[in-house]
Design an enzyme around this catalytic site. Structure first.
Site, PDB file in Angstrom:
ATOM      1  N   GLU A  64       0.814  -1.223   0.000  1.00  0.00           N
ATOM      2  CA  GLU A  64       0.000   0.000   0.000  1.00  0.00           C
ATOM      3  C   GLU A  64       0.842   1.265   0.000  1.00  0.00           C
ATOM      4  O   GLU A  64       0.530   2.237  -0.696  1.00  0.00           O
ATOM      5  CB  GLU A  64      -0.966   0.009   1.199  1.00  0.00           C
ATOM      6  N   HIS A  99     -11.241  -4.960   9.273  1.00  0.00           N
ATOM      7  CA  HIS A  99     -11.854  -4.657   7.966  1.00  0.00           C
ATOM      8  C   HIS A  99     -13.082  -3.762   8.104  1.00  0.00           C
ATOM      9  O   HIS A  99     -13.882  -3.703   7.178  1.00  0.00           O
ATOM     10  CB  HIS A  99     -12.284  -5.951   7.260  1.00  0.00           C
TER      11      HIS A  99
END
Lengths: 324, 323
Positions: free
Chosen positions: A57, A126
């Site tokens: 990322e 999440h």
């Protein structure tokens, strides 16, 4: 039109008209995107403009910055805002700062898109809402979209901007169907008044807007008229629209999914208190997430975040305490 | 090697050295503040690399004064930036660690270790996509090679086949921690060799740096792929002016000073007849005048106006290419 289709339409439109627009991220190409936002674009524009990346990322955002410095207009997808925590160096220390540190010499026409929020039983890593982390950083624009119109126009505006934009989506919105039409002169810096009312101003954004609208329907039946404001930009915040509404209603509620502490409710109610203290008939109310990591169990998960029922009940009892 | 090159190397290395010695003085006088990282002792890497690389985008770490000078940045604008003045290359908003000049393809000055490596990869990707051949030079220290972003960048550069020359200036110390305490592999080029051609060179010899970089540039631009050079070097000063550097023995520092890159350049140039004492003297005078002028310019320059606090945060402009 589905929310994700509106995002896809915006990306397609941008790529079709501007060869400088490229997309990069995990699974965005061949696979079509984990939420299918980039579906079909790989076939249409090829692997050089729809770039599948490793799970890295920080360097997804980092390479996008390098591309933007050279004049491309990258749209990076981070699979979820939770994973953007690995890219915080590039987002906070790099993307937000390079223009200022260079005395205005470096331009970063780029977008970092990501969904956030509670979906269904995805557990603590999440399910976070992290908008306040991005929105506290000068040098970034932070946009968010609550329906297909703001998804399409907001994203397109973000891609056109010569500044870096964090574009927040909500996991549960992707498959939701909304009325869609193209709007002339869409301005993301202007909050949208989704519903007019006279007793309470309710400010929200992303998926919570829909829970608020539902709660407000029920409140109407109790004789409480709510004005609902949907923030399209979280940095900057359109305080003018909020102040204008609160001057009329004299009551403010802010509803958001993130934990209450240090969230948008704190910022908005503080500003309203500073500016409109003597207009207010009630202390501002924040309806927000609990101070816990999001649990896996469905019952506990729903306890951790606002729901239409909770919003309705909390506004009702707060209203009663303050003369409504 | 030609006479012209030797003269150019000497001029740039001497300019870098004298410029930074003066920076140190101005820091102690209080004219320069913040973190000031000096490259004294590392000039052969910086000058050899920038001259050898020639045209192409340059991404640097925070120890970048000499790199900027070698790229042709106006010494006055650098000194003014260090003084925090409005005339500085970054309008006094960046300081020593953040020199930028896109007109010279010079993209910082980055103060987060290893963060600019993916920028270089992205830049090279963009150049390639736009059909340009020019490679990208990315310079970083030994400390960066222990960071995850380093490996992310190497992986992406090789995977995407983009022309980046990764140049690691190994001065052995990550601030005060010796490489033996921070890196499992002692020969840092080994970290890259499975991804791309990787070599280790003597970073105190400007001719060797130049030669290696010229070869690397040719490789990355011919094949459109990355390349890695580890240049062994040494910094005489502390990590920054805030660091005395006393975790190293005086003996160690003296040992490296015996192979001073400027001395080595002169020895070789005199021996080969590339430079004369007279030429050196003239260059020294020229350098002295340039540094003096840079300081005078910085001193005479105005502070940024108060409005400058709020400018350059956003540009607020929208492209009209997309209807």
């Amino acid at each position: 039109m589905l929310y994700r289709e509106a995002l896809n339409l915006a990306l397609d439109h941008a790529m079709e008209h501007d060869p400088r627009v490229v997309i990069l991220g995990e699974d965005v190409g061949f696979y079509g995107g984990n939420y299918k936002v980039t579906e079909g674009l790989y076939v249409k524009y090829g692997p050089k403009r729809v770039i599948d990346t490793p799970i890295a990322e920080n360097s997804i955002v980092g390479t996008a910055i390098g591309m933007a410095m050279m004049g491309l207009r990258p749209v990076a997808e981070i699979m979820t805002a939770n994973f953007a925590m690995l890219a915080m160096d590039q987002i906070v220390n790099q993307m937000a700062k390079l223009r200022y540190m260079s005395g205005g010499k470096v331009f970063l026409p780029m977008v970092v898109r990501m969904p956030q929020g509670v979906a269904k039983q995805l557990a603590a890593q999440h399910s976070q809402s992290l908008e306040h982390m991005f929105a506290s950083v000068p040098g970034l624009y932070v946009f968010c979209a609550s329906d297909s119109i703001s998804a399409y126009h907001g994203l397109l505006y973000a891609i056109r901007l010569d500044d870096p934009v964090i574009f927040l989506e909500h996991v549960l919105l992707y498959s939701m169907d909304f009325p869609f039409q193209k709007v002339e002169n869409f301005d993301p810096f202007k909050a949208r008044v989704l519903k007019e009312g006279k007793d309470i101003t309710v400010v929200s954004y992303l998926k919570m807007v829909h829970d608020v609208l539902k709660a407000c329907e029920w409140l109407e039946k109790e004789g409480i008229s709510c004005e609902v404001i949907d923030l399209v930009s979280l940095r900057p915040i359109d305080f003018e629209t909020i102040y204008h509404s609160v001057k009329k209603t004299k009551r403010l509620v802010v509803v958001y999914e993130a934990p209450k502490t240090c969230g948008f409710g704190a910022e908005i109610s503080a500003r309203v208190s500073e500016e409109l203290f003597y207009f207010l008939d009630a202390p501002p109310l924040r309806i927000a997430g609990e101070e816990v990591p999001i649990p896996y169990n469905r019952k506990l998960e729903l306890m951790a975040i606002p729901t239409p029922e909770k919003i309705y009940q909390q506004i009702l009892s707060w209203g009663k305490r303050h003369g409504l | 090697m030609s006479q012209t090159l030797a003269e150019k190397f000497y001029y740039l290395m001497k300019l870098g050295r004298e410029f930074e010695i003066r920076c140190k003085e101005e820091y102690l006088k209080g004219n320069i503040s913040g973190f000031l990282h000096l490259a004294i002792g590392e000039e052969a890497v910086h000058v050899g690399a920038v001259v050898g690389f020639g045209k192409g985008d340059l991404f640097c770490p925070y120890r970048e004064h000499v790199l900027a000078l070698a790229r042709g940045m106006d010494p006055r604008l650098i000194m003014a930036e260090l003084f925090g003045k409005a005339t500085g290359v970054s309008k006094g908003k960046g300081g020593s660690m953040h020199l930028y000049e896109p007109k010279l393809d010079f993209f910082g000055g980055n103060a987060i270790v290893a963060a600019h490596l993916p920028h270089a990869v992205g830049a090279a990707y963009a150049r390639k996509l736009m059909g340009e051949k020019a490679g990208v030079l990315c310079i970083f220290g030994d400390g960066a090679t222990n960071n995850g972003t380093f490996f992310e960048a190497l992986n992406m550069a090789s995977l995407w086949e983009v022309p980046v020359l990764f140049l690691c200036e190994n001065n052995q110390y990550a601030i005060g921690t010796h490489i033996s305490k921070s890196s499992y592999l002692k020969d840092l080029y080994l970290k890259a060799k499975d991804y791309m051609p990787a070599v280790q060179i003597d970073g105190m010899d400007v001719f060797e740096v130049y030669k290696a970089v010229v070869e690397a540039k040719q490789y990355i631009e011919t094949y459109g792929k990355p390349y890695f050079i580890e240049a062994l070097t040494y910094r005489y000063e502390g990590h920054s002016m805030a660091d005395k550097g006393d975790y190293r023995s005086p003996r160690e520092i003296e040992m490296y000073k015996k192979r001073d890159p400027i001395d080595l350049l002169l020895q070789k140039s005199f021996k080969e007849g590339w430079l004369t004492e007279e030429q050196v003297k003239l260059i020294d005078q020229k350098v002295e005048a340039i540094v003096e002028e840079a300081v005078a310019f910085a001193l005479a320059s105005a502070e940024p106006s108060e409005e400058e606090l709020y400018t350059d945060v956003y540009c607020g402009v929208c492209s009209d290419v997309i209807p």
